[in-house]
Design a protein around this motif. Sequence first.
Motif, PDB file in Angstrom:
ATOM      1  N   ASP A 340       0.819  -1.215   0.000  1.00 26.68           N
ATOM      2  CA  ASP A 340       0.000   0.000   0.000  1.00 26.68           C
ATOM      3  C   ASP A 340       0.854   1.267   0.000  1.00 26.68           C
ATOM      4  O   ASP A 340       0.330   2.367   0.181  1.00 26.68           O
ATOM      5  CB  ASP A 340      -0.922   0.012   1.221  1.00 26.68           C
ATOM      6  CG  ASP A 340      -1.895  -1.155   1.248  1.00 26.68           C
ATOM      7  OD1 ASP A 340      -2.484  -1.444   0.191  1.00 26.68           O
ATOM      8  OD2 ASP A 340      -2.055  -1.777   2.313  1.00 26.68           O
ATOM      9  N   LEU A 343      -0.029   4.706  -1.610  1.00 24.60           N
ATOM     10  CA  LEU A 343      -0.893   5.680  -0.950  1.00 24.60           C
ATOM     11  C   LEU A 343      -0.073   6.749  -0.227  1.00 24.60           C
ATOM     12  O   LEU A 343      -0.493   7.906  -0.148  1.00 24.60           O
ATOM     13  CB  LEU A 343      -1.817   4.967   0.048  1.00 24.60           C
ATOM     14  CG  LEU A 343      -2.969   4.168  -0.550  1.00 24.60           C
ATOM     15  CD1 LEU A 343      -3.557   3.225   0.491  1.00 24.60           C
ATOM     16  CD2 LEU A 343      -4.034   5.111  -1.096  1.00 24.60           C
ATOM     17  N   HIS A 347       0.524  10.289  -2.754  1.00 22.91           N
ATOM     18  CA  HIS A 347      -0.074  11.504  -2.216  1.00 22.91           C
ATOM     19  C   HIS A 347       0.962  12.570  -1.892  1.00 22.91           C
ATOM     20  O   HIS A 347       0.756  13.760  -2.165  1.00 22.91           O
ATOM     21  CB  HIS A 347      -0.895  11.177  -0.965  1.00 22.91           C
ATOM     22  CG  HIS A 347      -2.284  10.724  -1.277  1.00 22.91           C
ATOM     23  ND1 HIS A 347      -2.656   9.399  -1.258  1.00 22.91           N
ATOM     24  CD2 HIS A 347      -3.388  11.417  -1.625  1.00 22.91           C
ATOM     25  CE1 HIS A 347      -3.940   9.294  -1.567  1.00 22.91           C
ATOM     26  NE2 HIS A 347      -4.408  10.508  -1.809  1.00 22.91           N
ATOM     27  N   GLU A 428     -10.104  13.318  -0.505  1.00 22.24           N
ATOM     28  CA  GLU A 428      -8.853  13.532   0.213  1.00 22.24           C
ATOM     29  C   GLU A 428      -9.114  13.894   1.673  1.00 22.24           C
ATOM     30  O   GLU A 428      -8.460  13.382   2.595  1.00 22.24           O
ATOM     31  CB  GLU A 428      -8.032  14.633  -0.473  1.00 22.24           C
ATOM     32  CG  GLU A 428      -7.576  14.274  -1.884  1.00 22.24           C
ATOM     33  CD  GLU A 428      -6.530  13.182  -1.887  1.00 22.24           C
ATOM     34  OE1 GLU A 428      -5.339  13.497  -1.761  1.00 22.24           O
ATOM     35  OE2 GLU A 428      -6.899  12.002  -1.999  1.00 22.24           O
ATOM     36  N   TRP A 431     -10.584  10.883   3.592  1.00 22.34           N
ATOM     37  CA  TRP A 431      -9.590   9.819   3.791  1.00 22.34           C
ATOM     38  C   TRP A 431      -8.762  10.076   5.044  1.00 22.34           C
ATOM     39  O   TRP A 431      -8.619   9.196   5.893  1.00 22.34           O
ATOM     40  CB  TRP A 431      -8.699   9.721   2.563  1.00 22.34           C
ATOM     41  CG  TRP A 431      -7.582   8.727   2.666  1.00 22.34           C
ATOM     42  CD1 TRP A 431      -6.264   8.984   2.791  1.00 22.34           C
ATOM     43  CD2 TRP A 431      -7.715   7.299   2.641  1.00 22.34           C
ATOM     44  NE1 TRP A 431      -5.539   7.817   2.854  1.00 22.34           N
ATOM     45  CE2 TRP A 431      -6.413   6.773   2.758  1.00 22.34           C
ATOM     46  CE3 TRP A 431      -8.791   6.430   2.528  1.00 22.34           C
ATOM     47  CZ2 TRP A 431      -6.163   5.405   2.768  1.00 22.34           C
ATOM     48  CZ3 TRP A 431      -8.548   5.061   2.547  1.00 22.34           C
ATOM     49  CH2 TRP A 431      -7.252   4.566   2.661  1.00 22.34           C
ATOM     50  N   THR A 442      -5.318  -0.203   0.301  1.00 23.20           N
ATOM     51  CA  THR A 442      -5.753   0.195  -1.035  1.00 23.20           C
ATOM     52  C   THR A 442      -7.241  -0.081  -1.224  1.00 23.20           C
ATOM     53  O   THR A 442      -7.963   0.726  -1.815  1.00 23.20           O
ATOM     54  CB  THR A 442      -4.924  -0.559  -2.086  1.00 23.20           C
ATOM     55  OG1 THR A 442      -3.548  -0.180  -1.959  1.00 23.20           O
ATOM     56  CG2 THR A 442      -5.395  -0.246  -3.490  1.00 23.20           C
ATOM     57  N   PHE A 445      -9.260   2.679   0.259  1.00 22.76           N
ATOM     58  CA  PHE A 445      -9.257   3.896  -0.558  1.00 22.76           C
ATOM     59  C   PHE A 445     -10.211   3.744  -1.737  1.00 22.76           C
ATOM     60  O   PHE A 445     -10.984   4.664  -2.055  1.00 22.76           O
ATOM     61  CB  PHE A 445      -7.838   4.196  -1.041  1.00 22.76           C
ATOM     62  CG  PHE A 445      -7.697   5.529  -1.714  1.00 22.76           C
ATOM     63  CD1 PHE A 445      -7.625   6.698  -0.966  1.00 22.76           C
ATOM     64  CD2 PHE A 445      -7.618   5.628  -3.090  1.00 22.76           C
ATOM     65  CE1 PHE A 445      -7.488   7.937  -1.574  1.00 22.76           C
ATOM     66  CE2 PHE A 445      -7.476   6.864  -3.717  1.00 22.76           C
ATOM     67  CZ  PHE A 445      -7.409   8.024  -2.950  1.00 22.76           C
TER      68      PHE A 445
END
Length: 487
Positions: A340, A343, A347, A428, A431, A442, A445
Amino acid sequence: MPLTPRRPRSRRLRAVLLAAAAASVVAAALPAPVPLGIGDPLFPHLGNPGYDVLSYDIGLSYPGNNSTPLEAVTTIDAVATDGLERINLDFARGTVHGVEVNGRAADFASADEDLVITPQEPVRAGERLRITVRHTSDPKAATDGGWVRTTDGLVMANQADAAHRVFPCNDHPSDKAYFTFRVSAPADVTVVANGVPAARERHGGRIVSTYRSGHPMATELAQVSIGRSAVLHREGPHGLPVRDVVPAVDKDRLEPWLQKTPGHIEWMERQVGRYPFETYGVLIAGAETGFELETQTLSLFERSLFVRPEFPAWYVDSVMVHELAHHWFGDSVTPRSWSDLWLNEGHATWYEARYAEEFGKHPMEQRMKNAYALSDGWRAAGGPPAAPRATAPGQKIGIFRPVVYDGSALVLYALREEIGPKAFDRLERRWVRDHRDSTASTADFSALASEIAGRDLSGFFRGWLYGEKTPAMPGHPDWHSATPRRA
């Protein structure tokens, strides 16, 4: 025929003897200690099954030079999630002097990079554990993570799997815990660690500095700085305490960069919401590491980033924002497995690029178009963003490939093109709010993106995150990926 004692033994003595015999049989039946792991696809022997760490209390005694092993005591409070006859910890590059489990001496042995502990009695599921390990922590062989020797002391760089080269731990990001550091050092040496100071006590010519984290943390994000440093204080948004740690001889030279941090935090808060921790700061080390690192509340940077004239200001700023962005993406919301990783890095690269576009006049679209052209080659070299291939032995930081940086920011760009900027911005913020101080995957998300978009995006993510080839970019039919060369 069994022998019969001449006079009866007491019931208590008989019970003690039977228990001892049973324990001997169990001990004899145990197989040889072996390294275990939780089966992470990239680091299968990392982490350990059967318990959940709640907190670490790590005591270190710095001798005054960065080549002599530090004496250390690591205390781990945990809860058993399974019955355990043995407890495995990740630990390498140190000598273990002794181990206790719940105050009682325990046997121990090394197996590869595991410390295997045999308590006097098996541990029951649900039982609270306090594991105390007296050991050394050796900085001399720090070539593959863990301690980094600087020009005036030590710092830590534990990503991805090197915290256990400093202290015994459950060295996987899925098991976050609270940290306390107690570091004894000569009085003329400055010590700073994750979190905020809790105590400072003088003992003759030495000072013990205690720091505590206010939020759970992955082991790879632990940080202790020991050196002849200056600690510079300032205030960030909403009164946030900001402290920077720099070589004392460089504090005036570096101040123009350091004073930018409150503005960086304000900018990130406008993108995704409130900064998630109790403090922040920049740690600038006199060492050549080849990377910067988002150690929680105190990001690690090489000194050379700020003093080499070939680096333009917009570039240095954007790198500072990259590590800051990780405090939302990677530190507060931590990957459940190392696959993952996209992520985190996708970002952080996304916000680095957006900052460079806004303040450095380097268009995001052009950067993403260039990334798209290279994306198939990156996937061929290291695997797709959410299914990276394991690295060769001795090259564990090799998972930090271009595909998890610009290649993963490209996934976010495609997602914004697919669902629209407003939905993307809501995603965003949700999250980092929904998963604050926890771990996420993942799949999490993808599910949240589908919820916010109001439609199933699993097919979109399947192609963009797991496909051998890069899918067509929504809204940009003229973008093409260059054909990777065959080896």
